[in-house]
Write a protein that holds these residues in place. Structure first.
Motif, PDB file in Angstrom:
ATOM      1  N   MET A   1       1.007  -1.038  -0.086  1.00  0.00           N
ATOM      2  CA  MET A   1       0.080  -0.041   0.003  1.00  0.00           C
ATOM      3  C   MET A   1       0.906   1.352  -0.034  1.00  0.00           C
ATOM      4  O   MET A   1       1.638   1.409   0.853  1.00  0.00           O
ATOM      5  N   LYS A   2       0.619   2.032  -0.955  1.00  0.00           N
ATOM      6  CA  LYS A   2       1.360   3.300  -1.294  1.00  0.00           C
ATOM      7  C   LYS A   2       0.660   4.608  -1.333  1.00  0.00           C
ATOM      8  O   LYS A   2      -0.348   4.222  -2.227  1.00  0.00           O
ATOM      9  N   LYS A   3       0.702   5.316  -0.217  1.00  0.00           N
ATOM     10  CA  LYS A   3      -0.111   6.554  -0.073  1.00  0.00           C
ATOM     11  C   LYS A   3       0.706   7.889  -0.872  1.00  0.00           C
ATOM     12  O   LYS A   3       1.848   7.867  -0.739  1.00  0.00           O
ATOM     13  N   VAL A   4       0.021   8.566  -1.485  1.00  0.00           N
ATOM     14  CA  VAL A   4       0.427   9.681  -2.448  1.00  0.00           C
ATOM     15  C   VAL A   4      -0.364  10.938  -2.200  1.00  0.00           C
ATOM     16  O   VAL A   4      -1.637  10.707  -2.106  1.00  0.00           O
ATOM     17  N   ALA A   5       0.297  12.103  -2.072  1.00  0.00           N
ATOM     18  CA  ALA A   5      -0.459  13.441  -2.137  1.00  0.00           C
ATOM     19  C   ALA A   5       0.134  14.361  -3.118  1.00  0.00           C
ATOM     20  O   ALA A   5       1.158  14.045  -3.421  1.00  0.00           O
ATOM     21  N   ILE A   6      -0.706  15.214  -3.627  1.00  0.00           N
ATOM     22  CA  ILE A   6      -0.120  16.069  -4.730  1.00  0.00           C
ATOM     23  C   ILE A   6      -0.853  17.400  -4.482  1.00  0.00           C
ATOM     24  O   ILE A   6      -2.079  17.648  -4.218  1.00  0.00           O
ATOM     25  N   LEU A   7       0.052  18.365  -4.067  1.00  0.00           N
ATOM     26  CA  LEU A   7      -0.410  19.889  -3.825  1.00  0.00           C
ATOM     27  C   LEU A   7       0.905  20.733  -4.499  1.00  0.00           C
ATOM     28  O   LEU A   7       1.909  20.422  -4.560  1.00  0.00           O
ATOM     29  N   GLN A   8       0.262  21.895  -4.857  1.00  0.00           N
ATOM     30  CA  GLN A   8       1.056  23.060  -5.465  1.00  0.00           C
ATOM     31  C   GLN A   8       2.124  23.363  -4.475  1.00  0.00           C
ATOM     32  O   GLN A   8       1.724  23.528  -3.148  1.00  0.00           O
ATOM     33  N   SER A   9       3.423  23.808  -4.572  1.00  0.00           N
ATOM     34  CA  SER A   9       4.320  24.214  -3.492  1.00  0.00           C
ATOM     35  C   SER A   9       3.576  25.611  -3.095  1.00  0.00           C
ATOM     36  O   SER A   9       3.127  26.589  -3.727  1.00  0.00           O
ATOM     37  N   ASN A  10       3.770  25.745  -1.587  1.00  0.00           N
ATOM     38  CA  ASN A  10       3.385  27.237  -0.969  1.00  0.00           C
ATOM     39  C   ASN A  10       4.693  27.566  -0.264  1.00  0.00           C
ATOM     40  O   ASN A  10       5.726  26.874   0.043  1.00  0.00           O
ATOM     41  N   TYR A  11       4.725  28.997   0.009  1.00  0.00           N
ATOM     42  CA  TYR A  11       5.802  29.727   0.784  1.00  0.00           C
ATOM     43  C   TYR A  11       5.643  29.407   2.130  1.00  0.00           C
ATOM     44  O   TYR A  11       4.622  29.660   2.713  1.00  0.00           O
ATOM     45  N   ILE A  12       6.763  28.709   2.862  1.00  0.00           N
ATOM     46  CA  ILE A  12       6.778  28.495   4.149  1.00  0.00           C
ATOM     47  C   ILE A  12       5.230  28.172   4.541  1.00  0.00           C
ATOM     48  O   ILE A  12       4.755  28.599   5.424  1.00  0.00           O
ATOM     49  N   PRO A  13       4.653  26.889   4.485  1.00  0.00           N
ATOM     50  CA  PRO A  13       3.149  26.632   4.421  1.00  0.00           C
ATOM     51  C   PRO A  13       2.888  26.684   6.048  1.00  0.00           C
ATOM     52  O   PRO A  13       3.714  26.209   6.871  1.00  0.00           O
ATOM     53  N   TRP A  14       1.593  26.311   6.302  1.00  0.00           N
ATOM     54  CA  TRP A  14       1.040  26.239   7.582  1.00  0.00           C
ATOM     55  C   TRP A  14       1.297  24.763   8.170  1.00  0.00           C
ATOM     56  O   TRP A  14       1.679  23.916   7.062  1.00  0.00           O
ATOM     57  N   LYS A  15       1.060  24.404   9.372  1.00  0.00           N
ATOM     58  CA  LYS A  15       1.149  22.954   9.681  1.00  0.00           C
ATOM     59  C   LYS A  15       0.434  21.946   9.313  1.00  0.00           C
ATOM     60  O   LYS A  15       1.027  20.863   8.999  1.00  0.00           O
ATOM     61  N   GLY A  16      -0.722  22.317   8.710  1.00  0.00           N
ATOM     62  CA  GLY A  16      -1.786  21.455   8.138  1.00  0.00           C
ATOM     63  C   GLY A  16      -0.856  20.794   6.795  1.00  0.00           C
ATOM     64  O   GLY A  16      -1.100  19.384   6.298  1.00  0.00           O
ATOM     65  N   ILE A  21       2.060  15.881   4.188  1.00  0.00           N
ATOM     66  CA  ILE A  21       3.265  15.482   3.693  1.00  0.00           C
ATOM     67  C   ILE A  21       3.529  14.003   4.600  1.00  0.00           C
ATOM     68  O   ILE A  21       3.860  13.022   4.036  1.00  0.00           O
ATOM     69  N   ALA A  22       3.544  14.299   6.062  1.00  0.00           N
ATOM     70  CA  ALA A  22       3.836  13.195   6.823  1.00  0.00           C
ATOM     71  C   ALA A  22       2.958  12.075   6.998  1.00  0.00           C
ATOM     72  O   ALA A  22       3.248  10.969   7.072  1.00  0.00           O
ATOM     73  N   ALA A  23       1.650  12.243   6.214  1.00  0.00           N
ATOM     74  CA  ALA A  23       0.611  11.053   6.040  1.00  0.00           C
ATOM     75  C   ALA A  23       0.847  10.338   4.824  1.00  0.00           C
ATOM     76  O   ALA A  23      -0.036   9.254   4.964  1.00  0.00           O
ATOM     77  N   VAL A  24       1.533  10.514   4.144  1.00  0.00           N
ATOM     78  CA  VAL A  24       1.835   9.738   2.807  1.00  0.00           C
ATOM     79  C   VAL A  24       3.320   9.409   2.736  1.00  0.00           C
ATOM     80  O   VAL A  24       4.145   9.628   3.432  1.00  0.00           O
ATOM     81  N   ASP A  25       3.604   8.389   1.602  1.00  0.00           N
ATOM     82  CA  ASP A  25       4.757   7.901   1.306  1.00  0.00           C
ATOM     83  C   ASP A  25       5.383   8.782   0.217  1.00  0.00           C
ATOM     84  O   ASP A  25       6.555   8.678   0.362  1.00  0.00           O
ATOM     85  N   GLU A  26       4.713   9.438  -0.631  1.00  0.00           N
ATOM     86  CA  GLU A  26       5.450  10.258  -1.590  1.00  0.00           C
ATOM     87  C   GLU A  26       4.310  11.580  -1.711  1.00  0.00           C
ATOM     88  O   GLU A  26       3.104  11.230  -1.996  1.00  0.00           O
ATOM     89  N   PHE A  27       4.981  12.659  -1.724  1.00  0.00           N
ATOM     90  CA  PHE A  27       4.457  13.845  -1.825  1.00  0.00           C
ATOM     91  C   PHE A  27       4.748  14.731  -3.303  1.00  0.00           C
ATOM     92  O   PHE A  27       6.108  14.907  -3.244  1.00  0.00           O
ATOM     93  N   TYR A 130      13.894  19.147   9.877  1.00  0.00           N
ATOM     94  CA  TYR A 130      13.789  19.655  11.161  1.00  0.00           C
ATOM     95  C   TYR A 130      12.630  18.660  11.890  1.00  0.00           C
ATOM     96  O   TYR A 130      13.041  18.246  13.060  1.00  0.00           O
ATOM     97  N   LEU A 131      11.646  18.462  11.264  1.00  0.00           N
ATOM     98  CA  LEU A 131      10.504  17.667  11.851  1.00  0.00           C
ATOM     99  C   LEU A 131      10.792  16.329  11.828  1.00  0.00           C
ATOM    100  O   LEU A 131       9.994  15.152  12.329  1.00  0.00           O
ATOM    101  N   GLU A 132      11.863  15.471  11.041  1.00  0.00           N
ATOM    102  CA  GLU A 132      12.086  14.287  10.880  1.00  0.00           C
ATOM    103  C   GLU A 132      10.999  13.525  10.117  1.00  0.00           C
ATOM    104  O   GLU A 132      10.737  12.434  10.217  1.00  0.00           O
ATOM    105  N   ILE A 133      10.414  14.373   9.164  1.00  0.00           N
ATOM    106  CA  ILE A 133       9.495  13.729   8.231  1.00  0.00           C
ATOM    107  C   ILE A 133      10.231  13.147   7.038  1.00  0.00           C
ATOM    108  O   ILE A 133      11.178  14.015   6.296  1.00  0.00           O
ATOM    109  N   GLU A 134       9.991  11.948   6.909  1.00  0.00           N
ATOM    110  CA  GLU A 134      10.990  11.053   5.714  1.00  0.00           C
ATOM    111  C   GLU A 134      10.124  10.775   4.505  1.00  0.00           C
ATOM    112  O   GLU A 134      10.703  10.045   3.550  1.00  0.00           O
ATOM    113  N   THR A 135       9.048  11.520   4.483  1.00  0.00           N
ATOM    114  CA  THR A 135       8.288  11.470   3.101  1.00  0.00           C
ATOM    115  C   THR A 135       9.217  11.493   1.765  1.00  0.00           C
ATOM    116  O   THR A 135       9.737  12.421   1.792  1.00  0.00           O
ATOM    117  N   LYS A 136       9.112  10.825   0.654  1.00  0.00           N
ATOM    118  CA  LYS A 136       9.782  10.983  -0.550  1.00  0.00           C
ATOM    119  C   LYS A 136       9.061  12.479  -1.115  1.00  0.00           C
ATOM    120  O   LYS A 136       7.783  12.499  -1.221  1.00  0.00           O
TER     121      LYS A 136
END
Length: 230
Positions: A1-16, A21-27, A130-136
């Motif tokens: 099972m591989k989870k993917v999310a797709i979003l436009q890049s934002n400038y220093i975005p909010w925590k959500g 990013i942390a909820a998926v395997d590839e962003f 910094y947050l140790e999020i290892e998502t690709k």
């Protein structure tokens, strides 16, 4: 099972944004999308004693009505010093100011890229580290793009080998779920509600500010105010 999310890049975005990013395997940074003015692509907010303040990266848009985010060039370089000065001025009293500024300040001081997409990716990657999020983290330009809003998303998921696509709730306005079911990709809607408050400077609590606010105030304990960051 591989989870993917797709979003436009934002400038220093909010925590959500980083929680997704942390909820998926590839962003996948969807920077082939058209650049939108007065949006989160090139700006975000910090808290100040006078209220919320926009930090805006100036970009070249005159006559470029249909340029993609990855084609958008930054106008000049004075903004970088102004942004880091504003961050320092308003967060110097935050508990983890020195710790965050140690890695943040060099990003604004040395070899700042000339295009918006590269700048956003550098800052997003630094926060993830910094947050140790290892998502690709990849870019839509790494893949072949299909025609059609939903078809393009499904195509990116297929090429990335996704079995589940996690989407932000605002995409409900245009996504056609049948294309995902036809491709045997589970479509899941991400829920941004229910975040707890954390100690903030300067007045009433604000959820939607840049994640730098959370990092300055909570440091590596920021994960306690997020759902998917470990």
């Amino acid at each position: 099972m591989k989870k993917v999310a797709i979003l436009q890049s934002n400038y220093i975005p909010w925590k959500g944004y980083f929680d997704l990013i942390a909820a998926v395997d590839e962003f996948i940074l969807y920077d082939d999308m058209q650049y939108t003015r007065r949006d989160w692509r090139n700006r975000n907010q910090i808290k100040t004693p006078q209220g919320l303040k926009w930090l805006t990266v100036p970009v070249e848009v005159k006559g470029k009505y249909y340029q993609a985010i990855r084609e958008t060039q930054i106008a000049g370089d004075k903004w970088a010093a102004e942004h880091i000065k504003a961050i320092a001025l308003n967060y110097s009293k935050a508990p983890f100011f020195d710790e965050v500024m140690e890695w943040l300040n060099p990003l604004y001081s040395h070899n700042v890229p000339g295009d918006l997409s590269s700048l956003n990716r550098i800052l997003i990657t630094a926060v993830c580290k910094y947050l140790e999020i290892e998502t690709k983290i990849s870019c839509s330009s790494d893949y072949k793009l299909l025609d059609g809003k939903t078809e393009r998303l499904v195509g990116l998921c297929a090429q990335a080998g996704a079995s589940e696509y996690i989407s932000g709730p605002s995409a409900k306005d245009y996504i056609e779920p049948v294309f995902f079911s036809d491709a045997n990709v589970t479509l899941t809607w991400f829920d941004y509600s229910g975040y707890p408050e954390y100690p903030q400077l300067w007045g009433g609590f604000e959820h939607g500010v840049t994640i730098l606010d959370l990092l300055m105030n909570c440091g590596r304990s920021a994960n306690k105010s997020m759902r998917f960051v470990k």
